[in-house]
Design a protein around this motif. Sequence first.
Motif, PDB file in Angstrom:
ATOM      1  N   UNK A  15       0.841  -1.196   0.000  1.00 50.59           N
ATOM      2  CA  UNK A  15       0.000   0.000   0.000  1.00 50.59           C
ATOM      3  C   UNK A  15       0.875   1.244   0.000  1.00 50.59           C
TER       4      UNK A  15
ATOM      5  N   UNK B 142      -4.237   0.395  -1.917  1.00 49.34           N
ATOM      6  CA  UNK B 142      -3.606  -0.906  -2.133  1.00 49.34           C
ATOM      7  C   UNK B 142      -3.091  -0.874  -3.555  1.00 49.34           C
TER       8      UNK B 142
ATOM      9  N   UNK C 287      -4.158   3.733  10.716  1.00 46.58           N
ATOM     10  CA  UNK C 287      -4.454   3.315   9.333  1.00 46.58           C
ATOM     11  C   UNK C 287      -3.344   2.436   8.798  1.00 46.58           C
TER      12      UNK C 287
ATOM     13  N   UNK D 297      -9.657   1.896   2.471  1.00 45.14           N
ATOM     14  CA  UNK D 297     -10.632   0.943   1.928  1.00 45.14           C
ATOM     15  C   UNK D 297     -11.423   0.332   3.069  1.00 45.14           C
TER      16      UNK D 297
ATOM     17  N   UNK E 256     -13.951   7.288   5.320  1.00 42.00           N
ATOM     18  CA  UNK E 256     -13.170   8.478   5.640  1.00 42.00           C
ATOM     19  C   UNK E 256     -13.048   8.584   7.160  1.00 42.00           C
TER      20      UNK E 256
ATOM     21  N   UNK F 274     -10.953   7.780  -9.264  1.00 41.70           N
ATOM     22  CA  UNK F 274     -12.205   7.251  -8.734  1.00 41.70           C
ATOM     23  C   UNK F 274     -12.485   7.803  -7.332  1.00 41.70           C
ATOM     24  N   UNK F 275     -11.411   8.147  -6.602  1.00 34.65           N
ATOM     25  CA  UNK F 275     -11.614   8.611  -5.226  1.00 34.65           C
ATOM     26  C   UNK F 275     -11.726  10.112  -5.093  1.00 34.65           C
TER      27      UNK F 275
ATOM     28  N   UNK G 212      -3.555  -1.649   7.378  1.00 36.34           N
ATOM     29  CA  UNK G 212      -3.000  -2.207   6.143  1.00 36.34           C
ATOM     30  C   UNK G 212      -1.932  -3.242   6.438  1.00 36.34           C
TER      31      UNK G 212
ATOM     32  N   UNK H 290      -4.933  18.426   3.606  1.00 31.89           N
ATOM     33  CA  UNK H 290      -5.268  17.729   4.852  1.00 31.89           C
ATOM     34  C   UNK H 290      -5.798  16.318   4.641  1.00 31.89           C
ATOM     35  N   UNK H 291      -5.722  15.827   3.399  1.00 33.38           N
ATOM     36  CA  UNK H 291      -6.284  14.492   3.144  1.00 33.38           C
ATOM     37  C   UNK H 291      -5.203  13.487   2.792  1.00 33.38           C
ATOM     38  N   UNK H 292      -5.338  12.285   3.347  1.00 34.58           N
ATOM     39  CA  UNK H 292      -4.429  11.193   2.994  1.00 34.58           C
ATOM     40  C   UNK H 292      -5.254  10.051   2.435  1.00 34.58           C
ATOM     41  N   UNK H 293      -4.884   9.573   1.242  1.00 37.20           N
ATOM     42  CA  UNK H 293      -5.555   8.409   0.672  1.00 37.20           C
ATOM     43  C   UNK H 293      -4.640   7.212   0.844  1.00 37.20           C
ATOM     44  N   UNK H 294      -5.159   6.141   1.433  1.00 38.53           N
ATOM     45  CA  UNK H 294      -4.372   4.914   1.517  1.00 38.53           C
ATOM     46  C   UNK H 294      -4.811   4.040   0.351  1.00 38.53           C
TER      47      UNK H 294
ATOM     48  N   UNK I  20      -8.125  14.261   7.180  1.00 40.87           N
ATOM     49  CA  UNK I  20      -8.905  13.136   6.663  1.00 40.87           C
ATOM     50  C   UNK I  20      -8.021  12.007   6.169  1.00 40.87           C
ATOM     51  N   UNK I  21      -8.396  10.795   6.519  1.00 38.82           N
ATOM     52  CA  UNK I  21      -7.674   9.616   6.043  1.00 38.82           C
ATOM     53  C   UNK I  21      -8.669   8.732   5.328  1.00 38.82           C
ATOM     54  N   UNK I  22      -8.476   8.542   4.022  1.00 38.65           N
ATOM     55  CA  UNK I  22      -9.400   7.741   3.233  1.00 38.65           C
ATOM     56  C   UNK I  22      -8.815   6.348   3.089  1.00 38.65           C
TER      57      UNK I  22
ATOM     58  N   UNK J 203     -14.769   2.984   0.097  1.00 40.62           N
ATOM     59  CA  UNK J 203     -13.838   3.615   1.024  1.00 40.62           C
ATOM     60  C   UNK J 203     -14.551   4.227   2.205  1.00 40.62           C
TER      61      UNK J 203
ATOM     62  N   UNK K 158     -10.286  -2.740  -8.567  1.00 38.32           N
ATOM     63  CA  UNK K 158     -10.374  -1.282  -8.728  1.00 38.32           C
ATOM     64  C   UNK K 158     -11.187  -0.711  -7.569  1.00 38.32           C
ATOM     65  N   UNK K 159     -10.569   0.194  -6.836  1.00 39.16           N
ATOM     66  CA  UNK K 159     -11.264   0.750  -5.678  1.00 39.16           C
ATOM     67  C   UNK K 159     -12.260   1.802  -6.118  1.00 39.16           C
ATOM     68  N   UNK K 160     -13.469   1.723  -5.599  1.00 42.33           N
ATOM     69  CA  UNK K 160     -14.450   2.766  -5.918  1.00 42.33           C
ATOM     70  C   UNK K 160     -14.690   3.596  -4.669  1.00 42.33           C
ATOM     71  N   UNK K 161     -15.234   4.767  -4.860  1.00 40.03           N
ATOM     72  CA  UNK K 161     -15.464   5.657  -3.722  1.00 40.03           C
ATOM     73  C   UNK K 161     -16.352   4.985  -2.681  1.00 40.03           C
TER      74      UNK K 161
END
Lengths: 115, 99
Positions: A2, A15, B63, B21, B9, A31-32, B67, A9-13, B17-19, B7, B1-4
Amino acid sequence: MFIRVKRKKTTYFLHCDPSESVLETKQKLQALCDVHVDKQRLILVEPETILDEAKSLEEQQVGCDALVALTYKIQGMNEETNEETDSWEEINIEKPIDPKASLRKDHNKVNNTNL
Amino acid sequence: MVRKEDTVRLISAEGYEFVIEREAALVSNTLKNMLTSTGAFTETQLGEVRFPEISAPILEKVCQYFYWSLQFASGKETEFHIDPEMTLELMMAANYLHT
């Protein structure tokens, strides 16, 4: 594996596979965050490297839990040529204020004066 | 494929914010219950959970733990490093999240 993709201020994790291309990673982000791949720029933070869409993550030293900055293309039109401007945001990752860090600094100051 | 829709938040005390899965969020029993109940929590609808008591660096570590835990479950053994200064707050967060 990952990776962490940060902007402001946003973190996307996410895979992802080390052998996937950066373009595939951008498609996941699209997509996010609803921003088209063409308007996304991914930058590996250490060492600071703009990631090439065509190459894979592992080719560009992006490993597990790597920190990647996301920047967007700045919307604008060049009035003379009537084309979209090609400028990008600066890396902007907000860092939370660490209350303990300031406490540590004061502690060190006290130690020095005693010596 | 990850979709919104897949996920979740997680929002820290400072509004970071931490997004992640959904699969990662389910590592925490507390989050699992919040997200899979039938309409009892607003979290189910919005896919958003706020933690006014947990700071951003701690939430980020949490987070990363989710993972890491998924990786570990699939057989890959890797180290999970924790800063000693973070330990107390991290334990409190883990306790609250039933992780």
